[in-house]
Design an enzyme around this catalytic site. Sequence first.
Site, short mmCIF file in Angstrom:
data_model
loop_
_atom_site.label_atom_id
_atom_site.label_comp_id
_atom_site.label_asym_id
_atom_site.label_seq_id
_atom_site.Cartn_x
_atom_site.Cartn_y
_atom_site.Cartn_z
N TYR A 100 0.83 -1.20 0.00
CA TYR A 100 0.00 0.00 0.00
C TYR A 100 0.86 1.25 0.00
O TYR A 100 2.00 1.27 0.46
CB TYR A 100 -0.91 0.02 1.23
N PHE B 297 -5.51 5.83 -1.25
CA PHE B 297 -4.66 4.66 -1.07
C PHE B 297 -4.53 3.91 -2.39
O PHE B 297 -5.53 3.66 -3.07
CB PHE B 297 -5.26 3.69 -0.04
N PHE C 74 2.00 9.81 3.29
CA PHE C 74 2.07 9.73 4.75
C PHE C 74 2.47 8.34 5.24
O PHE C 74 2.93 8.18 6.37
CB PHE C 74 0.75 10.16 5.41
N ASP C 75 2.32 7.31 4.39
CA ASP C 75 2.76 5.97 4.79
C ASP C 75 2.78 5.07 3.56
O ASP C 75 1.99 5.25 2.63
CB ASP C 75 1.83 5.37 5.85
N TYR D 121 -9.81 8.97 9.04
CA TYR D 121 -9.54 9.24 10.46
C TYR D 121 -10.40 10.36 11.03
O TYR D 121 -10.22 10.76 12.18
CB TYR D 121 -8.05 9.56 10.64
N ILE E 79 -9.36 1.31 8.98
CA ILE E 79 -10.29 2.39 8.68
C ILE E 79 -11.38 1.89 7.74
O ILE E 79 -11.17 0.99 6.92
CB ILE E 79 -9.56 3.62 8.10
#
Length: 289
Positions: A195, A281, A205-206, A264, A238
């Site tokens: 991902y 994503f 962010f990740d 979030y 999530i």
Amino acid sequence: MVLVATVLASCGDGFRKTKSGLEYKFLVQNKGAIKIEVGSIPVGTVKISLNDSVLPFPETAQRFWTIEEPRFAGDINEGLLMMHVGDKAIFRICADSLFKRGARMPDFYKADAGMMLSYEIEITDVVTKAEADEERQNLIEAMQEQANVDDEAIKKYMEENNLKATPEASGLYIIVNKKGKGEPVQIGSTIAVNYTGRLLDGTLFDTSREADAREAKKYQEGREYGPMTYTVGSQPMIKGWEEGVMGQPAGSDITLVMPSELAYGARGAGRDILPYSPLVFNLTIESVE
């Protein structure tokens, strides 16, 4: 109507018992104050004990839940509906009766041993039903306003990136870049997923992909990059992610564009994901078992 203070028997230690079997003893009574009612939200402290062992619980005053009519014998809602602001009381019930209804118990609980669960409750304030209803309505309106803001931002993102998709009822966009031919994801599947998560402005962010981390200058020394493996439905993911992977076959590559409510929400996450941030994503479902 809720059962109130109807005594069937004295327990011999100052406790009384309602018809449903809930034992109670008031330590302080303040009958002239606001009474807890169905739909209100009590504020106060609670100390929960199993026999003589006190269970971990916050010691400061906390909001409870929205009070409902009691649904079973020993329902603590019955006890709370007997209380006023300023009251302090102890309620207790046989732990077995709650355990058989699916309540979680500490490791030292022994079934059919007659262990008693007790709640020492002090009410310091109450959010009345009218106040709670107003709070809920304000929250609904704020969520709808935010949903509109997210919707406009996502539509702009989709247009700027030439992405074509019809949103799901939840507001989630699922773009299938490549449809796999393996087993489809379902509840209980163990899946391995690569991902990359970004904000709408492209900020990463990740990611589980080393190449993406290096390109974004967010590579972390010592981190093991590679697919994340988890069992669907057994870990708190999530909402947008969970909805997006369901039914997708192994080998699929998909892009999920989700409103903040499915991500979030108002709390945000970490330094990069501010409150009310829609997310994007890119997921590759490497395997499904």
